[in-house]
Scaffold this motif. Structure first.
Motif, PDB file in Angstrom:
ATOM      1  N   HIS A 176       0.843  -1.188   0.000  1.00 38.65           N
ATOM      2  CA  HIS A 176       0.000   0.000   0.000  1.00 38.65           C
ATOM      3  C   HIS A 176       0.883   1.245   0.000  1.00 38.65           C
ATOM      4  O   HIS A 176       0.856   2.054   0.925  1.00 38.65           O
ATOM      5  N   GLN A 213      -2.019  -1.917   7.133  1.00 40.33           N
ATOM      6  CA  GLN A 213      -1.719  -2.245   5.741  1.00 40.33           C
ATOM      7  C   GLN A 213      -0.206  -2.356   5.590  1.00 40.33           C
ATOM      8  O   GLN A 213       0.533  -1.552   6.152  1.00 40.33           O
ATOM      9  N   SER A 262       3.260  -1.756   4.001  1.00 46.90           N
ATOM     10  CA  SER A 262       3.883  -0.760   3.130  1.00 46.90           C
ATOM     11  C   SER A 262       5.339  -1.129   2.884  1.00 46.90           C
ATOM     12  O   SER A 262       5.927  -1.951   3.593  1.00 46.90           O
ATOM     13  N   ASP A 270       2.727   5.702  -4.600  1.00 44.24           N
ATOM     14  CA  ASP A 270       1.375   5.269  -4.262  1.00 44.24           C
ATOM     15  C   ASP A 270       1.252   3.748  -4.305  1.00 44.24           C
ATOM     16  O   ASP A 270       2.152   3.045  -4.778  1.00 44.24           O
ATOM     17  N   THR A 271       0.110   3.260  -3.863  1.00 44.46           N
ATOM     18  CA  THR A 271      -0.188   1.830  -3.916  1.00 44.46           C
ATOM     19  C   THR A 271      -0.043   1.310  -5.339  1.00 44.46           C
ATOM     20  O   THR A 271      -0.597   1.882  -6.281  1.00 44.46           O
TER      21      THR A 271
END
Length: 264
Positions: A26, A34, A36, A62-63
């Protein structure tokens, strides 16, 4: 510094160079509940160095966005173990590749010291099961006009402010960017690439630029309308942000880091 008995352990700053496939993360920045990129790297570094490590990255992807090259800095105490890149790669798995660990000055900053960054966006002109994570398949590719797309990309080099290509609800303080490259590569008949280089980028900027180029190539947006939006620094009427999977960060440059610097 910390004192253990008579020993003083100094904090030293390091740059870590790595690449990653962002499909299963993410974005770069830590997110609650989430996974990352930042969390994964920090956990691996803390395990290898046996101390709590926090990193500062060169940017916030970004994701779903990838990095062919990425730098992050961190501070660590005492002497470091050998073969850190090898140890990190064994922990991080196939979504990462750690290339170098570099000792830098205490004031060096991975984000603020970067003098240039580049991105590439990959557009697939036909379905490809092997590029689902790394390119955006555009089903109307046969309707695109490459000359108009190239003209749209070249037009942006005449400007130093990019409000039309900043994602809404951004906390950016100004819209200034110094683009040194903005062009399409159409040499591969099945995979077109947009490449852009600048001193900085706005949130969501490249995906909106690619979307604008596609709309120009389809005839949904004229070059005159694009120019007017840039001249007046106003939002495009037909703003289109392409999906993240085709986007790669690369070529981050610092005044004090050379490609031939060996890893610790």
């Amino acid at each position: 510094m910390h004192i253990f008995g008579a020993q003083i352990l100094m904090m030293k700053r390091y740059f870590l160079e790595f690449a990653y496939n962002g499909s299963r993360f993410h974005g770069f920045q830590r997110q609650p509940q989430q996974m990352s990129v930042q969390q994964k790297i920090e956990e691996a570094l803390s395990t290898v160095l046996r101390q709590e490590i926090q990193i500062v990255g060169c940017g916030r992807t970004d994701t779903g966005v990838h990095a062919l090259q990425y730098f992050a800095h961190f501070d660590a105490q005492g002497e470091l173990p050998q073969r850190i890149p090898f140890r990190l790669n064994s922990l991080l798995g196939a979504d990462f590749a750690v290339y170098r660990l570099l000792a830098v000055e205490a004031e060096a900053h991975a984000r603020y010291d970067a003098c240039s960054r580049a991105y590439v966006y990959q557009l697939s002109l036909r379905p490809d099961p092997f590029r689902q994570e790394t390119a955006f398949h555009f089903p109307r590719a046969q309707m695109l006009d490459p000359q108009k797309m190239q003209a749209a990309a070249a037009l942006l080099l005449d400007y130093e402010a990019f409000f039309p290509f900043c994602k809404t609800n951004s906390d950016v303080k100004h819209y200034g960017c110094q683009l040194s490259r903005s062009e399409w590569d159409f040499s591969d008949p099945y995979l077109w690439r947009y490449e852009v280089q600048s001193n900085r980028f706005l949130r969501g900027m490249i995906r909106l630029i690619v979307g604008a180029c596609l709309n120009v190539g389809l005839g949904k947006l004229s070059l005159a309308e694009l120019k007017a939006a840039m001249d007046q620094q106003k939002a495009l009427k037909r703003a289109y942000s392409v999906p993240p999977q085709g986007l790669f960060l690369k070529d981050i440059q610092y005044p004090y880091i050379q490609e031939d610097l060996p890893s610790l």
